[in-house]
Design an enzyme around this catalytic site. Sequence first.
Site, PDB file in Angstrom:
ATOM      1  CG  ASP A   1      -2.497  -4.764   4.300  1.00  0.00           C
ATOM      2  OD1 ASP A   1      -2.320  -3.446   3.922  1.00  0.00           O
ATOM      3  OD2 ASP A   1      -2.959  -5.030   2.881  1.00  0.00           O
ATOM      4  CD  GLU A   2       1.165  -7.910   8.801  1.00  0.00           C
ATOM      5  OE1 GLU A   2       1.198  -6.168   8.104  1.00  0.00           O
ATOM      6  OE2 GLU A   2       2.220  -8.873   8.079  1.00  0.00           O
ATOM      7  N   GLY A   3      -3.108  -4.744  10.715  1.00  0.00           N
ATOM      8  CA  GLY A   3      -3.537  -3.927  11.771  1.00  0.00           C
ATOM      9  C   GLY A   3      -2.436  -3.496  11.986  1.00  0.00           C
ATOM     10  CE  LYS A   4       2.127  -3.131   8.768  1.00  0.00           C
ATOM     11  NZ  LYS A   4       1.366  -3.957   7.946  1.00  0.00           N
TER      12      LYS A   4
ATOM     13  N   GLY B   1      -0.582   0.968   3.347  1.00  0.00           N
ATOM     14  CA  GLY B   1      -1.670   2.205   3.691  1.00  0.00           C
ATOM     15  C   GLY B   1      -1.497   1.415   5.007  1.00  0.00           C
ATOM     16  CG  HIS B   2       0.665   1.812   8.137  1.00  0.00           C
ATOM     17  ND1 HIS B   2       1.875   1.689   8.507  1.00  0.00           N
ATOM     18  CD2 HIS B   2       0.805   0.501   7.108  1.00  0.00           C
ATOM     19  CE1 HIS B   2       2.359   0.949   8.203  1.00  0.00           C
ATOM     20  NE2 HIS B   2       2.009   0.840   7.797  1.00  0.00           N
TER      21      HIS B   2
ATOM     22  NE  ARG C   1      27.480   2.294  -4.820  1.00  0.00           N
ATOM     23  CZ  ARG C   1      28.836   1.365  -5.439  1.00  0.00           C
ATOM     24  NH1 ARG C   1      29.875   1.578  -4.133  1.00  0.00           N
ATOM     25  NH2 ARG C   1      28.903   0.631  -6.119  1.00  0.00           N
TER      26      ARG C   1
ATOM     27  CD  GLN D   1       6.523  -2.381   2.430  1.00  0.00           C
ATOM     28  OE1 GLN D   1       7.166  -1.798   3.261  1.00  0.00           O
ATOM     29  NE2 GLN D   1       5.342  -1.252   2.094  1.00  0.00           N
TER      30      GLN D   1
ATOM     31  NE  ARG E   1      -5.685  -5.687   2.298  1.00  0.00           N
ATOM     32  CZ  ARG E   1      -6.023  -4.673   3.266  1.00  0.00           C
ATOM     33  NH1 ARG E   1      -6.391  -5.259   4.347  1.00  0.00           N
ATOM     34  NH2 ARG E   1      -5.542  -3.375   3.320  1.00  0.00           N
TER      35      ARG E   1
ATOM     36  CB  VAL F   1     -12.564  -7.460  19.484  1.00  0.00           C
ATOM     37  CG1 VAL F   1     -12.417  -8.423  20.834  1.00  0.00           C
ATOM     38  CG2 VAL F   1     -12.909  -5.759  20.262  1.00  0.00           C
TER      39      VAL F   1
HETATM   40  P1  GDP Z   1      -1.900  -1.883   7.571  1.00  0.00           P
HETATM   41  O1  GDP Z   1      -1.110  -1.861   6.360  1.00  0.00           O
HETATM   42  O2  GDP Z   1      -1.248  -3.544   9.072  1.00  0.00           O
HETATM   43  O3  GDP Z   1      -1.761  -0.464   9.290  1.00  0.00           O
HETATM   44  O4  GDP Z   1      -3.188  -2.712   8.187  1.00  0.00           O
HETATM   45  P2  GDP Z   1      -4.073  -1.716   6.974  1.00  0.00           P
HETATM   46  O5  GDP Z   1      -4.971  -0.652   7.040  1.00  0.00           O
HETATM   47  O6  GDP Z   1      -3.733  -2.042   5.201  1.00  0.00           O
HETATM   48  O7  GDP Z   1      -5.730  -3.198   7.010  1.00  0.00           O
HETATM   49  C1  GDP Z   1      -5.975  -3.632   7.976  1.00  0.00           C
HETATM   50  C2  GDP Z   1      -7.777  -3.784   7.926  1.00  0.00           C
HETATM   51  O8  GDP Z   1      -8.326  -3.428   8.889  1.00  0.00           O
HETATM   52  C3  GDP Z   1      -7.969  -1.358   8.323  1.00  0.00           C
HETATM   53  O9  GDP Z   1      -9.245  -1.182   7.241  1.00  0.00           O
HETATM   54  C4  GDP Z   1      -7.984  -1.809   9.772  1.00  0.00           C
HETATM   55  O10 GDP Z   1      -9.211  -0.004   9.698  1.00  0.00           O
HETATM   56  C5  GDP Z   1      -9.562  -2.890  10.197  1.00  0.00           C
HETATM   57  N1  GDP Z   1      -8.569  -3.463  11.321  1.00  0.00           N
HETATM   58  C6  GDP Z   1      -7.717  -3.250  11.794  1.00  0.00           C
HETATM   59  N2  GDP Z   1      -7.366  -4.095  13.214  1.00  0.00           N
HETATM   60  C7  GDP Z   1      -9.331  -4.676  13.081  1.00  0.00           C
HETATM   61  C8  GDP Z   1      -9.758  -5.660  14.514  1.00  0.00           C
HETATM   62  O11 GDP Z   1      -9.361  -6.073  14.970  1.00  0.00           O
HETATM   63  N3  GDP Z   1     -10.843  -5.938  13.268  1.00  0.00           N
HETATM   64  C9  GDP Z   1     -12.087  -5.474  12.681  1.00  0.00           C
HETATM   65  N4  GDP Z   1     -12.605  -6.048  12.291  1.00  0.00           N
HETATM   66  N5  GDP Z   1     -11.168  -4.311  11.645  1.00  0.00           N
HETATM   67  C10 GDP Z   1      -9.558  -4.366  12.286  1.00  0.00           C
HETATM   68  P1  IMO Z   2       1.287  -1.962   3.882  1.00  0.00           P
HETATM   69  O1  IMO Z   2       1.965  -1.161   5.456  1.00  0.00           O
HETATM   70  C1  IMO Z   2       0.492  -5.189   1.533  1.00  0.00           C
HETATM   71  C2  IMO Z   2       3.444  -5.682  -1.940  1.00  0.00           C
HETATM   72  C3  IMO Z   2       2.457  -5.605  -3.590  1.00  0.00           C
HETATM   73  C4  IMO Z   2       3.347  -6.364  -4.323  1.00  0.00           C
HETATM   74  C5  IMO Z   2       4.751  -6.483  -3.682  1.00  0.00           C
HETATM   75  C6  IMO Z   2       6.164  -5.576  -3.815  1.00  0.00           C
HETATM   76  O2  IMO Z   2       0.065  -1.117   3.876  1.00  0.00           O
HETATM   77  O3  IMO Z   2       1.001  -3.393   5.312  1.00  0.00           O
HETATM   78  P2  IMO Z   2       6.034  -3.052  -3.719  1.00  0.00           P
HETATM   79  O4  IMO Z   2       5.128  -1.505  -4.429  1.00  0.00           O
HETATM   80  O5  IMO Z   2       6.138  -2.539  -2.637  1.00  0.00           O
HETATM   81  O6  IMO Z   2       6.724  -2.751  -5.301  1.00  0.00           O
HETATM   82  O7  IMO Z   2       5.332  -4.026  -3.741  1.00  0.00           O
HETATM   83  O8  IMO Z   2       4.362  -6.396  -2.816  1.00  0.00           O
HETATM   84  N1  IMO Z   2       3.276  -4.775  -1.296  1.00  0.00           N
HETATM   85  C7  IMO Z   2       1.879  -4.859   0.308  1.00  0.00           C
HETATM   86  N2  IMO Z   2       1.158  -5.449   1.218  1.00  0.00           N
HETATM   87  N3  IMO Z   2       0.746  -4.389   2.046  1.00  0.00           N
HETATM   88  C8  IMO Z   2       1.189  -3.152   2.421  1.00  0.00           C
HETATM   89  O9  IMO Z   2       2.081  -2.338   2.951  1.00  0.00           O
HETATM   90  C9  IMO Z   2       2.478  -3.820   0.742  1.00  0.00           C
HETATM   91  N4  IMO Z   2       3.331  -2.561  -0.131  1.00  0.00           N
HETATM   92  C10 IMO Z   2       3.715  -3.437  -0.527  1.00  0.00           C
HETATM   93  O10 IMO Z   2       0.751  -5.643  -3.587  1.00  0.00           O
HETATM   94  O11 IMO Z   2       2.737  -7.410  -4.122  1.00  0.00           O
HETATM   95 MG    MG Z   3      -2.086  -1.535   4.497  1.00  0.00          MG
END
Ligand code: GDP
Ligand code: IMO
Ligand code: MG
Length: 431
Positions: free
Chosen positions: A15-18, A42-43, A148, A229, A310, A419
């Site tokens: 969830d870094e914002g990938k 969830g991206h 397998r 992840q 989170r 930003v």
């Molecule tokens: P991912 O799983 O790494 O793709 O990240 P997620 O989509 O799960 O979570 C990132 C969240 O931060 C989402 O709600 C994005 O819309 C939001 N986001 C991403 N980049 C930024 C940013 O630079 N600023 C703000 N305020 N929100 C951001």
């Molecule tokens: P994105 O791609 C954040 C976490 C789950 C749990 C652990 C194992 O959006 O960054 P799993 O269902 O994979 O067996 O769960 O990994 N987890 C994530 N946390 N972002 C994700 O994906 C995740 N995918 C799995 O919360 O702790």
């Molecule tokens: Mg995510």
Amino acid sequence: MNDQVKVLIGTQWGDEGKGRVVDVLAKDADVVVRFQGGANAGHTVIVGGKKHVFHILPSGMLYPGRTCVIGNGLVIDPDELRREIAELDPKPESIGVKLLISYAAHIVMPYHKKFDALAEAARSANGAGAIGTTGRGIGPCYVDKYNRVGIRAEDLVSPSILEKKLRVILNEKNPILEKIYGAPALDFDELYGLATQWGKFIEPYLGDSSLEIDSAISSGKRILFEGAQGTLLDIDHGTYPFVTSSSCVSGGASIGGALGPGRFGRVIGVVKAYCTRVGEGPFPTEDLGETGERLRANGAEFGATTGRPRRCGWLDLVALNYAVKVNGIDTIALTKLDVLSGIGALKVCHAYELGGKEHAYFPGLATILHDAKPVYRDMPSWDADISRCRKFDDLPKEARDYVRFIEESASVKVGMIGVGPGREDTILLDI
Ligand code: GDP
Ligand code: IMO
Ligand code: MG
């Protein structure tokens, strides 16, 4: 820097914002490839105020004319994939987007989700502690792959192979379900019918991803590998056992994306300006007090897949340095810098205290991390709204200093700064 083939990975616990960084980079890519994970991801991508959340599909599906590849390293839930495709707006065919699913990707079967839930309940009950999985059947599906006995995408369109495989699987799984978990047995006809129906849906997308990527490279096209992840959730290099079941690090792109490591260029690590984690497991900089609450509220830190709140805390430079090393990161994409505006006292963790000593390195023994106490450095903070900044020099001095401090600590340049969540809320440097 070789920019024909880029790899993007998460450096923290996901969830870094990938998704939003992929969306920015997809502008200059012809092919976007997911290489691991499944619907646990969830991206989020926000374009023109409209929110799109990708779970299995690569985050390049919104760009006209792109090819998006679901690589062999993924585990696909066909129902989830069908829903995602149906909900896409604009429709891929209307903007010339091609989707290719590797024959060798594995299929998440209904029993994988069942086993995921049963194993979590058992871990909770026997005191080992649940992992807090997303419940998407990810772990059990990868277990079957390595044992397998997995069903691959290609099997969904080969009725006789599918039948043989399912009979073997049911012989193995039904006694476990009935005798160990006291759960009902699986029904062959029901599973076979479902898998055959999935085969009809998936067939038009099936193909050889290795060939597709190789010929795209030969014809000078640009490829972007999209990790799911994050490094600290990696099965080998993460905070085991509180991890996911796939290789989220850059090396995973080679295996799950079917391309030799020598052909990769720039490795981009996505770093959130602070840190979050969903699910259980150690998190040294977690703040259970008011700061954590504020980060969660300001950053809207709720899971894009499960909606879970989170866990939040300050940026962990010890973990970041580890991620830089494990992935060979060349460039940092820093996201959510705007969330730190007006946060008050701002801190970064630059070392851990363990057994009375300071450690600048991430511990190799996963169990030790539970006892790591963060050592913080106070950073000057800023109050100004930075969401309209589009150039580095538009940022307040304190925000620029924060970025420079991250670069110096990680010995890696920041190539992009987020930003705000929208496509345009971006400061582009060199990425
Ligand atoms: P991912 O799983 O790494 O793709 O990240 P997620 O989509 O799960 O979570 C990132 C969240 O931060 C989402 O709600 C994005 O819309 C939001 N986001 C991403 N980049 C930024 C940013 O630079 N600023 C703000 N305020 N929100 C951001
Ligand atoms: P994105 O791609 C954040 C976490 C789950 C749990 C652990 C194992 O959006 O960054 P799993 O269902 O994979 O067996 O769960 O990994 N987890 C994530 N946390 N972002 C994700 O994906 C995740 N995918 C799995 O919360 O702790
Ligand atoms: Mg995510």
